[in-house]
Motif scaffolding. Structure first.
Motif, PDB file in Angstrom:
ATOM      1  N   ASP A  61      38.265  45.129  33.030  1.00 61.23           N
ATOM      2  CA  ASP A  61      39.377  45.235  32.084  1.00 61.23           C
ATOM      3  C   ASP A  61      39.464  43.987  31.211  1.00 61.23           C
ATOM      4  OD1 ASP A  61      40.763  43.240  33.499  1.00 61.23           O
ATOM      5  OD2 ASP A  61      42.103  44.654  34.465  1.00 61.23           O
ATOM      6  N   ARG A  62      40.196  44.132  30.134  1.00 59.74           N
ATOM      7  CA  ARG A  62      40.314  43.066  29.126  1.00 59.74           C
ATOM      8  C   ARG A  62      40.881  41.769  29.714  1.00 59.74           C
ATOM      9  NH1 ARG A  62      40.262  42.289  23.760  1.00 59.74           N
ATOM     10  NH2 ARG A  62      41.903  41.090  22.762  1.00 59.74           N
ATOM     11  N   ALA A  63      41.879  41.888  30.581  1.00 64.33           N
ATOM     12  CA  ALA A  63      42.498  40.692  31.170  1.00 64.33           C
ATOM     13  C   ALA A  63      41.486  39.905  32.003  1.00 64.33           C
ATOM     14  CB  ALA A  63      43.700  41.085  32.022  1.00 64.33           C
ATOM     15  N   PHE A  64      40.652  40.610  32.760  1.00 68.33           N
ATOM     16  CA  PHE A  64      39.664  39.893  33.567  1.00 68.33           C
ATOM     17  C   PHE A  64      38.588  39.267  32.687  1.00 68.33           C
ATOM     18  CE2 PHE A  64      36.151  39.234  36.515  1.00 68.33           C
ATOM     19  CZ  PHE A  64      36.807  38.492  37.478  1.00 68.33           C
ATOM     20  N   LYS A  65      38.209  39.951  31.630  1.00 69.22           N
ATOM     21  CA  LYS A  65      37.237  39.360  30.696  1.00 69.22           C
ATOM     22  C   LYS A  65      37.792  38.077  30.088  1.00 69.22           C
ATOM     23  CE  LYS A  65      34.733  43.527  29.405  1.00 69.22           C
ATOM     24  NZ  LYS A  65      34.378  44.437  28.313  1.00 69.22           N
ATOM     25  N   GLN A  66      39.088  38.076  29.742  1.00 67.44           N
ATOM     26  CA  GLN A  66      39.719  36.873  29.207  1.00 67.44           C
ATOM     27  C   GLN A  66      39.714  35.755  30.245  1.00 67.44           C
ATOM     28  OE1 GLN A  66      40.578  36.345  26.001  1.00 67.44           O
ATOM     29  NE2 GLN A  66      39.679  38.350  25.662  1.00 67.44           N
ATOM     30  N   LYS A  67      39.936  36.100  31.506  1.00 63.38           N
ATOM     31  CA  LYS A  67      39.881  35.121  32.582  1.00 63.38           C
ATOM     32  C   LYS A  67      38.472  34.532  32.690  1.00 63.38           C
ATOM     33  CE  LYS A  67      40.324  34.542  37.562  1.00 63.38           C
ATOM     34  NZ  LYS A  67      40.670  35.165  38.852  1.00 63.38           N
ATOM     35  N   MET A  68      37.457  35.380  32.588  1.00 65.99           N
ATOM     36  CA  MET A  68      36.072  34.912  32.661  1.00 65.99           C
ATOM     37  C   MET A  68      35.768  33.942  31.518  1.00 65.99           C
ATOM     38  SD  MET A  68      34.150  38.457  33.754  1.00 65.99           S
ATOM     39  CE  MET A  68      32.509  37.763  33.995  1.00 65.99           C
ATOM     40  N   ILE A  69      36.215  34.272  30.317  1.00 66.55           N
ATOM     41  CA  ILE A  69      35.994  33.399  29.161  1.00 66.55           C
ATOM     42  C   ILE A  69      36.691  32.060  29.369  1.00 66.55           C
ATOM     43  CG2 ILE A  69      36.528  33.105  26.699  1.00 66.55           C
ATOM     44  CD1 ILE A  69      35.996  36.176  26.436  1.00 66.55           C
TER      45      ILE A  69
ATOM     46  N   GLY B 226      25.815  25.686  34.520  1.00 70.44           N
ATOM     47  CA  GLY B 226      25.533  27.025  35.009  1.00 70.44           C
ATOM     48  C   GLY B 226      26.608  27.471  35.976  1.00 70.44           C
ATOM     49  N   LEU B 227      26.716  28.780  36.138  1.00 74.30           N
ATOM     50  CA  LEU B 227      27.652  29.317  37.117  1.00 74.30           C
ATOM     51  C   LEU B 227      27.157  30.659  37.621  1.00 74.30           C
ATOM     52  CD1 LEU B 227      29.270  31.569  35.247  1.00 74.30           C
ATOM     53  CD2 LEU B 227      30.579  29.602  34.594  1.00 74.30           C
ATOM     54  N   SER B 228      27.717  31.087  38.739  1.00 75.21           N
ATOM     55  CA  SER B 228      27.415  32.408  39.269  1.00 75.21           C
ATOM     56  C   SER B 228      28.649  33.278  39.108  1.00 75.21           C
ATOM     57  CB  SER B 228      27.031  32.313  40.746  1.00 75.21           C
ATOM     58  OG  SER B 228      28.179  32.126  41.551  1.00 75.21           O
ATOM     59  N   PHE B 229      28.521  34.559  39.401  1.00 71.89           N
ATOM     60  CA  PHE B 229      29.687  35.433  39.245  1.00 71.89           C
ATOM     61  C   PHE B 229      30.783  35.090  40.237  1.00 71.89           C
ATOM     62  CE2 PHE B 229      26.996  37.900  42.107  1.00 71.89           C
ATOM     63  CZ  PHE B 229      27.888  38.351  43.075  1.00 71.89           C
ATOM     64  N   TYR B 230      30.454  34.369  41.291  1.00 71.30           N
ATOM     65  CA  TYR B 230      31.474  33.939  42.250  1.00 71.30           C
ATOM     66  C   TYR B 230      32.458  32.948  41.627  1.00 71.30           C
ATOM     67  CZ  TYR B 230      28.652  36.046  45.932  1.00 71.30           C
ATOM     68  OH  TYR B 230      27.958  36.930  46.716  1.00 71.30           O
ATOM     69  N   ALA B 231      32.085  32.307  40.533  1.00 72.78           N
ATOM     70  CA  ALA B 231      32.964  31.334  39.876  1.00 72.78           C
ATOM     71  C   ALA B 231      34.247  31.971  39.364  1.00 72.78           C
ATOM     72  CB  ALA B 231      32.227  30.664  38.708  1.00 72.78           C
ATOM     73  N   PHE B 232      34.244  33.287  39.221  1.00 71.35           N
ATOM     74  CA  PHE B 232      35.399  33.977  38.665  1.00 71.35           C
ATOM     75  C   PHE B 232      36.382  34.463  39.728  1.00 71.35           C
ATOM     76  CE2 PHE B 232      31.696  34.784  35.870  1.00 71.35           C
ATOM     77  CZ  PHE B 232      32.080  33.930  34.850  1.00 71.35           C
TER      78      PHE B 232
ATOM     79  N   GLU C 273      32.412  45.238  41.098  1.00 72.45           N
ATOM     80  CA  GLU C 273      32.245  45.627  39.699  1.00 72.45           C
ATOM     81  C   GLU C 273      31.571  44.509  38.905  1.00 72.45           C
ATOM     82  OE1 GLU C 273      34.912  46.985  35.830  1.00 72.45           O
ATOM     83  OE2 GLU C 273      35.891  46.766  37.780  1.00 72.45           O
ATOM     84  N   VAL C 274      32.022  43.279  39.108  1.00 76.31           N
ATOM     85  CA  VAL C 274      31.435  42.134  38.409  1.00 76.31           C
ATOM     86  C   VAL C 274      30.014  41.876  38.916  1.00 76.31           C
ATOM     87  CG1 VAL C 274      31.649  39.660  37.943  1.00 76.31           C
ATOM     88  CG2 VAL C 274      33.674  41.110  37.899  1.00 76.31           C
ATOM     89  N   ALA C 275      29.803  42.007  40.210  1.00 75.93           N
ATOM     90  CA  ALA C 275      28.460  41.823  40.773  1.00 75.93           C
ATOM     91  C   ALA C 275      27.489  42.844  40.184  1.00 75.93           C
ATOM     92  CB  ALA C 275      28.502  41.936  42.292  1.00 75.93           C
ATOM     93  N   GLU C 276      27.922  44.083  40.063  1.00 72.22           N
ATOM     94  CA  GLU C 276      27.061  45.115  39.484  1.00 72.22           C
ATOM     95  C   GLU C 276      26.764  44.808  38.019  1.00 72.22           C
ATOM     96  OE1 GLU C 276      27.013  49.869  38.567  1.00 72.22           O
ATOM     97  OE2 GLU C 276      27.971  49.189  40.423  1.00 72.22           O
ATOM     98  N   TRP C 277      27.802  44.388  37.262  1.00 74.92           N
ATOM     99  CA  TRP C 277      27.601  44.022  35.855  1.00 74.92           C
ATOM    100  C   TRP C 277      26.599  42.883  35.745  1.00 74.92           C
ATOM    101  CZ3 TRP C 277      28.594  39.383  33.286  1.00 74.92           C
ATOM    102  CH2 TRP C 277      28.544  39.419  31.899  1.00 74.92           C
ATOM    103  N   TRP C 278      26.717  41.892  36.619  1.00 72.42           N
ATOM    104  CA  TRP C 278      25.884  40.687  36.583  1.00 72.42           C
ATOM    105  C   TRP C 278      24.451  40.988  37.014  1.00 72.42           C
ATOM    106  CZ3 TRP C 278      27.983  35.636  35.687  1.00 72.42           C
ATOM    107  CH2 TRP C 278      27.110  34.573  35.920  1.00 72.42           C
ATOM    108  N   ILE C 279      24.311  41.659  38.168  1.00 76.26           N
ATOM    109  CA  ILE C 279      22.998  41.830  38.802  1.00 76.26           C
ATOM    110  C   ILE C 279      22.277  43.091  38.316  1.00 76.26           C
ATOM    111  CG2 ILE C 279      21.812  42.151  41.008  1.00 76.26           C
ATOM    112  CD1 ILE C 279      24.223  40.558  42.254  1.00 76.26           C
ATOM    113  N   LYS C 280      22.951  44.211  38.426  1.00 75.79           N
ATOM    114  CA  LYS C 280      22.298  45.484  38.161  1.00 75.79           C
ATOM    115  C   LYS C 280      22.226  45.807  36.674  1.00 75.79           C
ATOM    116  CE  LYS C 280      22.251  49.948  40.447  1.00 75.79           C
ATOM    117  NZ  LYS C 280      23.048  50.867  41.276  1.00 75.79           N
ATOM    118  N   THR C 281      23.342  45.675  35.972  1.00 72.31           N
ATOM    119  CA  THR C 281      23.395  46.041  34.551  1.00 72.31           C
ATOM    120  C   THR C 281      22.642  45.045  33.680  1.00 72.31           C
ATOM    121  OG1 THR C 281      25.538  47.092  34.909  1.00 72.31           O
ATOM    122  CG2 THR C 281      24.936  46.595  32.634  1.00 72.31           C
ATOM    123  N   ASN C 282      22.906  43.754  33.882  1.00 72.21           N
ATOM    124  CA  ASN C 282      22.333  42.727  33.000  1.00 72.21           C
ATOM    125  C   ASN C 282      21.150  41.977  33.590  1.00 72.21           C
ATOM    126  OD1 ASN C 282      24.114  42.797  30.569  1.00 72.21           O
ATOM    127  ND2 ASN C 282      25.652  42.607  32.174  1.00 72.21           N
ATOM    128  N   LYS C 283      20.852  42.219  34.874  1.00 68.75           N
ATOM    129  CA  LYS C 283      19.702  41.601  35.549  1.00 68.75           C
ATOM    130  C   LYS C 283      19.678  40.077  35.384  1.00 68.75           C
ATOM    131  CE  LYS C 283      16.995  45.827  35.296  1.00 68.75           C
ATOM    132  NZ  LYS C 283      18.022  46.576  35.875  1.00 68.75           N
TER     133      LYS C 283
END
Length: 70
Positions: free
Chosen positions: A2-10, A25-31, A44-54
């Motif tokens: 969702d948009r709120a989580f994307k803003q948090k990531m940014i 550098g960072l890993s998805f765990y940083a969020f 969901e973030v792990a799948e986006w990071w690993i599976k979707t974007n490799k």
């Protein structure tokens, strides 16, 4: 994600870049907190990071920020 989580990531990327420089550098765990309070979002973030974007385990914060903004 969702948009709120994307803003948090940014915001986290910006914070890391500000504190440690453009090459940080960072890993998805940083969020996430050390305590896993939302396993569905973590997966969901792990799948986006690993599976979707490799992406590698650690990636440049600038790269992740740009991907989220695009």
């Amino acid at each position: 994600m969702d948009r709120a989580f994307k803003q948090k990531m940014i915001a986290i990327c910006n914070n890391k870049i500000e504190k440690k420089g453009a090459n940080v550098g960072l890993s998805f765990y940083a969020f996430f907190e050390n305590k896993n309070e939302n396993p569905e979002l973590l997966m969901e973030v792990a799948e986006w990071w690993i599976k979707t974007n490799k992406l590698d385990h650690f990636e440049k914060a600038l790269k992740i920020k740009k991907m989220i903004e695009d």
